[in-house]
Design an enzyme around this catalytic site. Structure first.
Site, short mmCIF file in Angstrom:
data_model
loop_
_atom_site.label_atom_id
_atom_site.label_comp_id
_atom_site.label_asym_id
_atom_site.label_seq_id
_atom_site.Cartn_x
_atom_site.Cartn_y
_atom_site.Cartn_z
N SER A 203 -8.75 3.65 -6.93
CA SER A 203 -8.69 2.34 -6.28
C SER A 203 -9.67 1.37 -6.92
O SER A 203 -10.60 1.76 -7.62
CB SER A 203 -9.02 2.48 -4.80
N1 SAH Z 1 -9.29 7.99 -3.17
C1 SAH Z 1 -8.84 8.10 -4.56
C2 SAH Z 1 -7.63 7.25 -4.86
C3 SAH Z 1 -6.45 7.82 -4.26
S1 SAH Z 1 -4.87 7.37 -4.88
C4 SAH Z 1 -9.95 7.80 -5.53
O1 SAH Z 1 -11.07 7.48 -5.11
O2 SAH Z 1 -9.71 7.94 -6.73
C5 SAH Z 1 -3.91 8.16 -3.64
C6 SAH Z 1 -3.92 9.65 -3.67
O3 SAH Z 1 -3.24 10.09 -2.51
C7 SAH Z 1 -3.18 10.25 -4.86
O4 SAH Z 1 -4.05 11.07 -5.59
C8 SAH Z 1 -2.04 11.05 -4.22
O5 SAH Z 1 -1.77 12.27 -4.88
C9 SAH Z 1 -2.57 11.30 -2.83
N2 SAH Z 1 -1.57 11.57 -1.81
C10 SAH Z 1 -0.39 10.94 -1.57
N3 SAH Z 1 0.23 11.49 -0.53
C11 SAH Z 1 -0.56 12.51 -0.09
C12 SAH Z 1 -0.45 13.49 0.97
N4 SAH Z 1 0.58 13.54 1.81
N5 SAH Z 1 -1.46 14.37 1.10
C13 SAH Z 1 -2.51 14.36 0.28
N6 SAH Z 1 -2.68 13.48 -0.72
C14 SAH Z 1 -1.71 12.56 -0.90
#
Ligand code: SAH
Length: 234
Positions: free
Chosen positions: A82
């Site tokens: 993000s």
């Molecule tokens: N917080 C992260 C950015 C996250 S991007 C950082 O600091 O880098 C969103 C993430 O959510 C992705 O890695 C994706 O794989 C995950 N995601 C999407 N759906 C999900 C689910 N149902 N359970 C767990 N993770 C999920």
């Protein structure tokens, strides 16, 4: 400008690259914090945590040199880290205390979890991609962030065996705040979650659990990757 301060382009601090020059690093850090403040991150504890955790450690490959810019960047498994100011605003809205048990859905690069680890007692983080969880866990161990536990799974179901939680942060967009996550929030607990259809502008919502129900506050518009069902193959 070049003549005024007698610096050639080569001498000038590199504010975008990965230079190990301490002056360049200090300048970059100052600019990074200045941007965060100008975008509304005023909580000193959050700023200190974001000063300490180096985003450059969480962005690899081609985009590493842009780690200090205020933009989301691609990471492995087609996901994104993000934008720093959004990480800051979400962390600030979460009002984390040093005794708090925090759950994060969407480990991604591990950057958000690393910042939370500076503010909370313990952080549990879940991602549906095994590789992201493995890479983030390696980084947490290298950096001595021993109060983070990263787990592979479908985060929509939370982590009932570790809950209830004081704080929950969802870093992927849900159509509605998932019921199991609401159920795993303590009374007086806070959850921050982007809500809306995928690929559209979503609303960042702050949910507070009251003794009698839930209070919802809309914070701002955001854009996150969607919360997907199930565990991924990689
Ligand atoms: N917080 C992260 C950015 C996250 S991007 C950082 O600091 O880098 C969103 C993430 O959510 C992705 O890695 C994706 O794989 C995950 N995601 C999407 N759906 C999900 C689910 N149902 N359970 C767990 N993770 C999920």
């Amino acid at each position: 400008m070049m003549e005024k301060n007698g610096m050639s382009d080569q001498d000038r601090p590199d504010t975008t690259g990965n230079a190990k020059d301490p002056d360049a690093q200090a300048t970059r850090k100052m600019q990074f914090l200045f941007t965060l403040r100008s975008k509304g991150i005023t909580d000193q504890r959050v700023l200190t945590a974001m000063e300490k955790i180096d985003r450059g450690d969480y962005v690899r490959g081609l985009f590493a040199e842009r780690a200090y810019e205020d933009m989301p960047l691609p990471i492995a498994c087609g996901q994104t880290i993000s934008q720093p100011s959004i990480v800051g605003l979400m962390t600030q809205a979460l009002s984390v205390n040093s005794r708090d048990m925090v759950l994060e859905i969407g480990t991604g690069s591990g950057y958000q979890a690393a910042i939370l680890s500076q503010l909370a007692r313990r952080v549990y983080t879940i991602d549906r991609h095994r590789k992201l969880v493995a890479d983030a866990s390696t980084l947490f161990a290298q950096k001595g962030l021993n109060n983070i536990t990263a787990v592979t799974g479908d985060g929509s179901y939370g982590m009932p065996e570790q809950g209830p939680f004081d704080r929950i942060i969802v870093t992927a967009a849900a159509e509605d705040p998932p019921g199991p996550l609401l159920a795993q929030l303590k009374i007086s607990g806070i959850m921050v979650v982007p809500v809306g259809q995928s690929d559209m502008v979503q609303s960042l919502i702050k949910v507070t659990r009251l003794a009698t129900g839930f209070d919802y506050l809309q914070l701002r518009q955001v854009r996150f990757v969607p919360l997907m069902e199930g565990v991924a193959n990689d």
